[in-house]
Design a protein around this motif. Structure first.
Motif, mmCIF file in Angstrom:
data_model
loop_
_atom_site.group_PDB
_atom_site.id
_atom_site.type_symbol
_atom_site.label_atom_id
_atom_site.label_comp_id
_atom_site.label_asym_id
_atom_site.label_seq_id
_atom_site.Cartn_x
_atom_site.Cartn_y
_atom_site.Cartn_z
ATOM 1 N N HIS A 71 13.442 16.670 -52.988
ATOM 2 C CA HIS A 71 13.151 17.940 -53.659
ATOM 3 C C HIS A 71 12.215 17.723 -54.841
ATOM 4 C CE1 HIS A 71 13.929 21.301 -56.439
ATOM 5 N NE2 HIS A 71 13.995 22.004 -55.315
ATOM 6 N N VAL A 119 10.645 25.172 -52.302
ATOM 7 C CA VAL A 119 11.906 25.539 -51.665
ATOM 8 C C VAL A 119 11.949 27.063 -51.525
ATOM 9 C CG1 VAL A 119 14.413 25.453 -51.837
ATOM 10 C CG2 VAL A 119 13.043 23.523 -52.639
ATOM 11 N N HIS A 130 13.606 30.680 -51.023
ATOM 12 C CA HIS A 130 14.863 31.359 -51.345
ATOM 13 C C HIS A 130 14.796 32.806 -50.874
ATOM 14 C CE1 HIS A 130 16.377 28.078 -53.818
ATOM 15 N NE2 HIS A 130 15.187 28.016 -54.397
ATOM 16 N N VAL A 147 12.714 31.060 -41.922
ATOM 17 C CA VAL A 147 13.068 29.893 -42.721
ATOM 18 C C VAL A 147 14.439 30.123 -43.356
ATOM 19 C CG1 VAL A 147 12.348 28.478 -44.674
ATOM 20 C CG2 VAL A 147 10.629 29.494 -43.195
ATOM 21 N N ALA A 148 15.275 29.127 -43.301
ATOM 22 C CA ALA A 148 16.604 29.225 -43.908
ATOM 23 C C ALA A 148 16.509 29.159 -45.433
ATOM 24 C CB ALA A 148 17.494 28.095 -43.406
ATOM 25 N N ASP A 149 17.429 29.816 -46.106
ATOM 26 C CA ASP A 149 17.487 29.765 -47.562
ATOM 27 C C ASP A 149 17.676 28.317 -47.994
ATOM 28 O OD1 ASP A 149 17.682 31.280 -50.108
ATOM 29 O OD2 ASP A 149 19.641 30.303 -50.195
ATOM 30 N N GLY A 150 16.857 27.866 -48.938
ATOM 31 C CA GLY A 150 16.947 26.493 -49.428
ATOM 32 C C GLY A 150 16.101 25.490 -48.665
ATOM 33 N N GLN A 151 15.388 25.945 -47.633
ATOM 34 C CA GLN A 151 14.553 25.045 -46.833
ATOM 35 C C GLN A 151 13.212 24.825 -47.522
ATOM 36 O OE1 GLN A 151 14.242 26.137 -42.697
ATOM 37 N NE2 GLN A 151 12.336 25.024 -42.439
ATOM 38 N N ILE A 152 12.678 23.619 -47.415
ATOM 39 C CA ILE A 152 11.365 23.301 -47.972
ATOM 40 C C ILE A 152 10.297 23.897 -47.063
ATOM 41 C CG2 ILE A 152 9.755 21.437 -48.521
ATOM 42 C CD1 ILE A 152 12.231 19.745 -49.229
ATOM 43 N N VAL A 153 9.298 24.561 -47.676
ATOM 44 C CA VAL A 153 8.204 25.166 -46.928
ATOM 45 C C VAL A 153 6.870 24.583 -47.372
ATOM 46 C CG1 VAL A 153 9.402 27.346 -46.454
ATOM 47 C CG2 VAL A 153 8.065 27.115 -48.548
ATOM 48 N N VAL A 165 7.031 32.463 -43.110
ATOM 49 C CA VAL A 165 8.445 32.443 -43.476
ATOM 50 C C VAL A 165 9.205 33.634 -42.910
ATOM 51 C CG1 VAL A 165 8.096 31.057 -45.553
ATOM 52 C CG2 VAL A 165 8.031 33.546 -45.720
#
Length: 164
Positions: A10, A78, A80, A128-134, A140
Motif C-alpha cells: 500500500h 486504493v 473506496h 472494483v471491490a472496496d479497498g482494492q488497488i487501482v 472502476v
C-alpha cells in the motif's frame, strides 16, 4: 531514505501514485528509483495515442455495449466506495447517477481524489471491490447511458413489467 522499516504494498503504491502526479505536465520521459529493495521504473510514452491507450473520447466500454460507459480511476491508489468506513456507499448498482456525480474515491498518500460519473444514467456495476488497488484510468464502474428522453435503454419495458 534512512528508515529501515520495510514498505508495505500500500505504501509503495501510494508513493508511486504521488510520483505520477508530480510528473504530470513535466517533460520528464523516464524515471528510475531504488529504495529499500524496491525498484520503480516509470517511462512515459511520447507520441501518438495508440489503440491500447485508455479511451477518454466517450467510446463504449470493452464489452462492446454502446449503452455502457466506464467510470475511470483518476489516479493510482486504493479505491473506496464510501466517504468513510462507517458511512454508506456513495451509490449502489441500479441507482440513477448524473454526469459529474461522485461515485467513489481513490486514496493515494492520504490524499483523496473523487471518482466522477462520466454520463447521466444508471449505475450498472461496480467493477472494483472496496479497498482494492487501482491503476490510473482503470475502469472502476459501468454506467448505463440515458437516452435523449432521460430513461436508460429498456427502462420503459422494465417499468411496465414491474407495474402491478
Amino acid at each position: 531514505m534512512t528508515d529501515s522499516k520495510p514498505r508495505s504494498l500500500h505504501d509503495t503504491v501510494s508513493a508511486v501514485g504521488g510520483l505520477l502526479r508530480l510528473l504530470q505536465g513535466s517533460t520528464v520521459s523516464s524515471l528510475h528509483l531504488e529504495d529499500q529493495g524496491v525498484s520503480v521504473h516509470i517511462e512515459r510514452r511520447m507520441g501518438p495515442v495508440t489503440e491500447d491507450a485508455p479511451a477518454e473520447s466517450g467510446l463504449p466500454d470493452e464489452t462492446g455495449d454502446a449503452s455502457l460507459m466506464p467510470a475511470i480511476a483518476p489516479a493510482v491508489g486504493v479505491f473506496h466506495t464510501c466517504p468513510a468506513p462507517d458511512e454508506a456507499p456513495f451509490i449502489q448498482p441500479g441507482e440513477r447517477v448524473t454526469a459529474g456525480q461522485q461515485i467513489g474515491l481513490v486514496e493515494a498518500m492520504k490524499m483523496f481524489t473523487p471518482v466522477l460519473c462520466p454520463v447521466a444514467g444508471v449505475l450498472q456495476e461496480v467493477l472494483v471491490a472496496d479497498g482494492q488497488i487501482v491503476e490510473y484510468e482503470q475502469p472502476v464502474a459501468l454506467v448505463k447511458v440515458e437516452t435523449a428522453q432521460g430513461d436508460p435503454p429498456g427502462a420503459a419495458r422494465r417499468n411496465r413489467e414491474q407495474t402491478p
